[in-house]
Design an enzyme around this catalytic site. Structure first.
Site, short mmCIF file in Angstrom:
data_model
loop_
_atom_site.label_atom_id
_atom_site.label_comp_id
_atom_site.label_asym_id
_atom_site.label_seq_id
_atom_site.Cartn_x
_atom_site.Cartn_y
_atom_site.Cartn_z
N CYS A 64 49.55 21.96 -55.61
CA CYS A 64 48.39 22.88 -55.92
C CYS A 64 48.34 23.69 -57.06
O CYS A 64 47.53 24.82 -56.89
CB CYS A 64 47.82 23.41 -54.66
SG CYS A 64 47.38 22.44 -53.23
N ALA B 283 46.05 20.44 -47.79
CA ALA B 283 45.28 20.43 -49.03
C ALA B 283 43.75 20.00 -49.20
O ALA B 283 43.59 19.23 -48.42
CB ALA B 283 46.00 19.77 -50.11
N GLY C 259 37.95 18.83 -57.04
CA GLY C 259 38.46 20.11 -57.81
C GLY C 259 39.86 20.23 -57.31
O GLY C 259 40.43 19.22 -56.64
N GLY D 113 40.05 19.28 -51.83
CA GLY D 113 39.57 19.12 -52.88
C GLY D 113 38.43 18.40 -52.60
O GLY D 113 38.67 17.07 -52.39
N GLY E 81 38.43 15.06 -50.29
CA GLY E 81 38.45 15.83 -49.05
C GLY E 81 39.50 16.53 -48.87
O GLY E 81 39.89 17.50 -49.54
N ALA F 102 44.00 16.69 -47.14
CA ALA F 102 45.15 15.83 -46.71
C ALA F 102 46.01 16.81 -45.82
O ALA F 102 46.52 17.95 -46.18
CB ALA F 102 45.95 15.47 -48.24
N THR G 270 48.40 17.36 -56.23
CA THR G 270 48.83 17.35 -54.65
C THR G 270 49.79 15.80 -54.78
O THR G 270 49.62 15.10 -55.55
CB THR G 270 47.90 17.26 -53.76
OG1 THR G 270 48.53 17.58 -52.30
CG2 THR G 270 47.15 16.10 -53.64
N TYR G 271 50.33 15.80 -53.61
CA TYR G 271 50.94 14.49 -53.29
C TYR G 271 50.65 13.84 -51.99
O TYR G 271 50.63 14.69 -51.14
CB TYR G 271 52.61 14.80 -53.34
CG TYR G 271 53.63 13.96 -52.91
CD1 TYR G 271 54.07 12.90 -53.80
CD2 TYR G 271 54.18 13.98 -51.73
CE1 TYR G 271 54.86 11.83 -53.26
CE2 TYR G 271 55.26 13.16 -51.19
CZ TYR G 271 55.47 11.90 -51.88
OH TYR G 271 56.40 11.28 -51.71
#
Length: 233
Positions: free
Chosen positions: A188, A157, A86, A159, A170, A172, A90-91
């Protein structure tokens, strides 16, 4: 690798995103098949890793949230992956702690929302050990902090993907990573909020191994009391 009574815990060090993504799929599919055949999984996993610079887009991500053209990303050696978690874009980069729990939520009597809350709570408690106050924001997953000028910045972050109550992907957590890489994206999907890290908030470089150990300790301390043995109440 650390060993836990609850699950196998792997510290992979620094690895390419695609290799770890492939490993996740292998373990996740194994768990889902076991759940389908037996009604339970024999083994759970917790993967801790740093990734080389890479951008990932969740299943609801908008490509326009990547602000650099593909040619420039390729020139910089930054891969882009559309993945099944989900969340938006992101980076990842060295110095960021990425954690992939592959667990059976039914074993802990957790639904997906409660599981996301547990991951956020793990980070909030971990941050408190460094004197940082983390918080949740309604409608925005992950963990945030308020800076001195009251602007909210994201420090972690989150997801996940779930099938038959088995999880992959998971979180970060920004620890020592160079945050300038986030200038390539709208983190995000947000255009009005920035990012921060433990190092930025404390003003010093953080012992990365210590962060990993503390994460594992807090995460297991929240999970273990919830363990449910099938056939009991």
């Amino acid at each position: 690798m650390w060993q836990s009574e609850v699950m196998e815990i792997f510290d992979l060090g620094r690895e390419d995103y695609e290799e770890v993504w492939s490993l996740q799929h292998k373990l996740f599919n194994q768990m889902v098949n076991e759940k389908k055949d037996k009604g339970y999984v024999e083994r759970e996993y917790l993967i801790l890793v740093e990734h080389y610079p890479v951008i990932t887009l969740g299943k609801h991500a908008k490509k326009e949230n990547i602000l650099f053209p593909d040619s420039m990303l390729k020139e910089k050696g930054i891969g882009v992956f559309n993945i099944e978690r989900g969340g938006d874009v992101t980076y990842h980069a060295p110095g960021q702690l990425v954690v992939y729990p592959l667990i059976d939520l039914e074993r802990y009597r957790l639904g997906v929302k409660a599981y996301v809350d547990l991951l956020e709570e793990t980070i909030i408690r971990l941050l408190s050990q460094f004197g940082i106050i983390g918080k949740r924001i309604e409608g925005a997953s992950g963990v945030w902090i308020e800076t001195f000028n009251s602007d909210e910045k994201k420090i972690c972050a989150l997801g996940v993907k779930c099938s038959r109550y088995c999880t992959m992907h998971g979180l970060a957590l920004n620890v020592n990573n160079d945050l300038s890489g986030f200038n390539m994206i709208n983190p995000c999907g947000f255009t009005d909020r920035g990012v921060t890290s433990i190092a930025v908030e404390t003003g010093r470089e953080i012992n990365f191994d210590e962060v990993k150990k503390r994460f594992v300790s807090v995460f297991l301390s929240l999970l273990e009391p919830r363990i449910h043995v099938p056939g009991t109440f």
